[in-house]
Design a protein around this motif. Structure first.
Motif, PDB file in Angstrom:
ATOM      1  N   ALA A 117       0.826  -1.207   0.000  1.00 14.65           N
ATOM      2  CA  ALA A 117       0.000   0.000   0.000  1.00 14.65           C
ATOM      3  C   ALA A 117       0.860   1.257   0.000  1.00 14.65           C
ATOM      4  CB  ALA A 117      -0.933  -0.007   1.209  1.00 14.65           C
ATOM      5  N   GLU A 118       1.936   1.251   0.777  1.00 11.21           N
ATOM      6  CA  GLU A 118       2.828   2.408   0.799  1.00 11.21           C
ATOM      7  C   GLU A 118       3.477   2.628  -0.559  1.00 11.21           C
ATOM      8  OE1 GLU A 118       3.307   4.739   3.038  1.00 11.21           O
ATOM      9  OE2 GLU A 118       1.770   3.800   4.288  1.00 11.21           O
ATOM     10  N   THR A 119       3.848   1.528  -1.221  1.00 11.85           N
ATOM     11  CA  THR A 119       4.416   1.635  -2.565  1.00 11.85           C
ATOM     12  C   THR A 119       3.409   2.246  -3.523  1.00 11.85           C
ATOM     13  OG1 THR A 119       5.786  -0.321  -2.185  1.00 11.85           O
ATOM     14  CG2 THR A 119       5.409   0.323  -4.484  1.00 11.85           C
ATOM     15  N   MET A 120       2.167   1.785  -3.457  1.00 14.15           N
ATOM     16  CA  MET A 120       1.118   2.298  -4.338  1.00 14.15           C
ATOM     17  C   MET A 120       0.867   3.775  -4.086  1.00 14.15           C
ATOM     18  SD  MET A 120      -1.393  -1.027  -4.010  1.00 14.15           S
ATOM     19  CE  MET A 120      -2.627  -0.656  -5.261  1.00 14.15           C
ATOM     20  N   LEU A 121       0.855   4.172  -2.827  1.00 14.46           N
ATOM     21  CA  LEU A 121       0.637   5.582  -2.500  1.00 14.46           C
ATOM     22  C   LEU A 121       1.770   6.455  -3.028  1.00 14.46           C
ATOM     23  CD1 LEU A 121      -0.739   5.132   1.111  1.00 14.46           C
ATOM     24  CD2 LEU A 121      -1.943   6.273  -0.769  1.00 14.46           C
ATOM     25  N   ARG A 122       2.994   5.979  -2.940  1.00 10.65           N
ATOM     26  CA  ARG A 122       4.124   6.732  -3.491  1.00 10.65           C
ATOM     27  C   ARG A 122       3.969   6.892  -5.003  1.00 10.65           C
ATOM     28  NH1 ARG A 122       8.828   7.306  -0.369  1.00 10.65           N
ATOM     29  NH2 ARG A 122       8.703   6.296   1.696  1.00 10.65           N
ATOM     30  N   ASP A 123       3.597   5.796  -5.678  1.00 15.43           N
ATOM     31  CA  ASP A 123       3.412   5.868  -7.130  1.00 15.43           C
ATOM     32  C   ASP A 123       2.309   6.852  -7.492  1.00 15.43           C
ATOM     33  OD1 ASP A 123       5.395   4.078  -7.928  1.00 15.43           O
ATOM     34  OD2 ASP A 123       4.090   2.334  -7.725  1.00 15.43           O
ATOM     35  N   VAL A 124       1.211   6.821  -6.764  1.00 11.95           N
ATOM     36  CA  VAL A 124       0.102   7.733  -7.050  1.00 11.95           C
ATOM     37  C   VAL A 124       0.546   9.178  -6.893  1.00 11.95           C
ATOM     38  CG1 VAL A 124      -2.140   8.551  -6.235  1.00 11.95           C
ATOM     39  CG2 VAL A 124      -1.738   6.099  -6.514  1.00 11.95           C
ATOM     40  N   ARG A 125       1.265   9.473  -5.831  1.00 10.07           N
ATOM     41  CA  ARG A 125       1.698  10.859  -5.604  1.00 10.07           C
ATOM     42  C   ARG A 125       2.629  11.333  -6.720  1.00 10.07           C
ATOM     43  NH1 ARG A 125       2.581   8.741  -0.058  1.00 10.07           N
ATOM     44  NH2 ARG A 125       0.684   9.188   1.134  1.00 10.07           N
ATOM     45  N   HIS A 126       3.525  10.479  -7.164  1.00  6.35           N
ATOM     46  CA  HIS A 126       4.427  10.857  -8.261  1.00  6.35           C
ATOM     47  C   HIS A 126       3.638  11.093  -9.552  1.00  6.35           C
ATOM     48  CE1 HIS A 126       8.159  10.425  -6.144  1.00  6.35           C
ATOM     49  NE2 HIS A 126       7.985   9.152  -5.888  1.00  6.35           N
ATOM     50  N   ILE A 127       2.717  10.206  -9.857  1.00 10.38           N
ATOM     51  CA  ILE A 127       1.958  10.322 -11.103  1.00 10.38           C
ATOM     52  C   ILE A 127       1.009  11.518 -11.054  1.00 10.38           C
ATOM     53  CG2 ILE A 127       0.193   9.167 -12.517  1.00 10.38           C
ATOM     54  CD1 ILE A 127       1.697   6.518 -11.716  1.00 10.38           C
TER      55      ILE A 127
ATOM     56  N   ALA B 222      -7.627   5.819   0.574  1.00 10.10           N
ATOM     57  CA  ALA B 222      -6.303   6.437   0.719  1.00 10.10           C
ATOM     58  C   ALA B 222      -5.717   6.785  -0.641  1.00 10.10           C
ATOM     59  CB  ALA B 222      -5.368   5.497   1.475  1.00 10.10           C
ATOM     60  N   LEU B 223      -5.867   5.872  -1.615  1.00 15.98           N
ATOM     61  CA  LEU B 223      -5.338   6.138  -2.948  1.00 15.98           C
ATOM     62  C   LEU B 223      -6.105   7.262  -3.634  1.00 15.98           C
ATOM     63  CD1 LEU B 223      -4.597   2.572  -4.387  1.00 15.98           C
ATOM     64  CD2 LEU B 223      -2.992   4.219  -3.451  1.00 15.98           C
ATOM     65  N   LEU B 224      -7.407   7.293  -3.465  1.00 15.45           N
ATOM     66  CA  LEU B 224      -8.198   8.365  -4.070  1.00 15.45           C
ATOM     67  C   LEU B 224      -7.797   9.721  -3.491  1.00 15.45           C
ATOM     68  CD1 LEU B 224     -11.772   6.762  -4.214  1.00 15.45           C
ATOM     69  CD2 LEU B 224     -10.136   7.034  -6.095  1.00 15.45           C
ATOM     70  N   ALA B 225      -7.541   9.769  -2.203  1.00 22.88           N
ATOM     71  CA  ALA B 225      -7.118  11.028  -1.584  1.00 22.88           C
ATOM     72  C   ALA B 225      -5.758  11.461  -2.124  1.00 22.88           C
ATOM     73  CB  ALA B 225      -7.066  10.871  -0.068  1.00 22.88           C
ATOM     74  N   ALA B 226      -4.846  10.503  -2.266  1.00 26.54           N
ATOM     75  CA  ALA B 226      -3.514  10.823  -2.785  1.00 26.54           C
ATOM     76  C   ALA B 226      -3.575  11.269  -4.242  1.00 26.54           C
ATOM     77  CB  ALA B 226      -2.594   9.614  -2.646  1.00 26.54           C
ATOM     78  N   ALA B 227      -4.600  10.784  -4.966  1.00 27.15           N
ATOM     79  CA  ALA B 227      -4.744  11.125  -6.386  1.00 27.15           C
ATOM     80  C   ALA B 227      -5.247  12.542  -6.616  1.00 27.15           C
ATOM     81  CB  ALA B 227      -5.673  10.133  -7.067  1.00 27.15           C
ATOM     82  N   GLU B 228      -5.714  13.186  -5.572  1.00 28.02           N
ATOM     83  CA  GLU B 228      -6.092  14.604  -5.620  1.00 28.02           C
ATOM     84  C   GLU B 228      -7.049  14.922  -6.771  1.00 28.02           C
ATOM     85  OE1 GLU B 228      -2.384  16.711  -5.704  1.00 28.02           O
ATOM     86  OE2 GLU B 228      -2.016  16.391  -3.562  1.00 28.02           O
ATOM     87  N   GLY B 229      -8.091  14.125  -6.895  1.00 29.94           N
ATOM     88  CA  GLY B 229      -9.137  14.431  -7.864  1.00 29.94           C
ATOM     89  C   GLY B 229      -8.950  13.824  -9.231  1.00 29.94           C
ATOM     90  N   LEU B 230      -7.853  13.120  -9.491  1.00 27.45           N
ATOM     91  CA  LEU B 230      -7.671  12.483 -10.797  1.00 27.45           C
ATOM     92  C   LEU B 230      -8.765  11.444 -11.041  1.00 27.45           C
ATOM     93  CD1 LEU B 230      -3.834  11.765 -11.037  1.00 27.45           C
ATOM     94  CD2 LEU B 230      -5.093  13.758 -11.845  1.00 27.45           C
TER      95      LEU B 230
END
Length: 231
Positions: A71-81, A107-115
């Protein structure tokens, strides 16, 4: 109708655009069902094509159940993308009991910031597809659901897909039908399901081989078929 094409390289994405695709799903490791591409590839594709691009967020192909470290890896990827303009995401996750993992999803949706987000075929492995759809329908950020209707290939899941498409008319992710579709079986499939969003991979590649490049002539053939389709 929307035609989404899988790309694994920047050239794939460009060829898909030349053939008339409407959107790109960008992945790596096609034979494994798709994994997260490198940031360099994401940036190159974004620079090369004007189409909407949705980027896979999937750290491994072992399952759709993810550990805390996954999950932490996925969140990092989402923030970069999310820091690269003009992209969307493709992801999906389940709990060990086969329900949608809402904790990780939110958590991923929040990190995606509306994407905009597509929930992928993890859905097809959910223990209760109807319940899983109702969960996803709570999140407006999830605009698409990529599914084969719980079957190995979409033509075999046509009946369930037709039901999901009818359900989506009342609100929830649009149904993006994928797996096993091609120019030959699409007319019968469209007639049976009423599908308006189609996702293709091997069917629009040279020799139907997922390891070969996208064939723009095959993309154009499907684009023409969808454009001329009459219910």
């Amino acid at each position: 109708m929307l035609l989404e094409v899988i790309a694994t390289t920047a050239e794939d994405a460009w060829l898909a655009e030349q053939g008339g695709a409407d959107r790109i799903e960008l992945i790596t490791a096609f034979p494994e069902g798709g994994l997260t591409p490198s940031l360099g590839l994401v940036e190159e594709v974004r620079a090369r094509v004007s189409l909407p691009v949705r980027v896979m967020i999937r750290p491994h192909a072992r399952s759709f159940v993810y550990s805390r470290i996954d999950a932490e890896t996925m969140l990092r990827d989402v923030r970069h993308i999310a820091a690269i303009p003009g992209l969307g995401l493709v992801t999906g996750m389940l709990r060990p009991d086969g329900a949608v993992d809402e904790e990780l999803l939110t958590a991923l949706l929040a990190a995606a910031e509306g994407l905009p987000v597509t929930f992928h075929r993890a859905f097809d492995e959910a223990v209760d597809l109807a319940a899983a759809y109702e969960v996803l329908a709570k999140y407006p950020q999830i605009t698409d659901l990529l599914t084969s209707g719980g079957a190995a290939i979409a033509p075999e899941g046509a009946e369930l897909l037709a039901g999901l498409i009818r359900r989506s008319a009342s609100g929830g992710p649009a149904v993006l039908c994928g797996s096993g579709l091609n120019a030959d079986n699409l007319p019968d499939f469209l007639a049976c399901t009423g599908a308006e969003r189609i996702h293709l991979g091997s069917a629009v590649r040279e020799g139907g081989d997922p390891r070969r490049p996208v064939d723009p002539a095959k993309v154009e053939e499907v684009r023409s078929l969808l454009h001329s389709w009459k219910r």
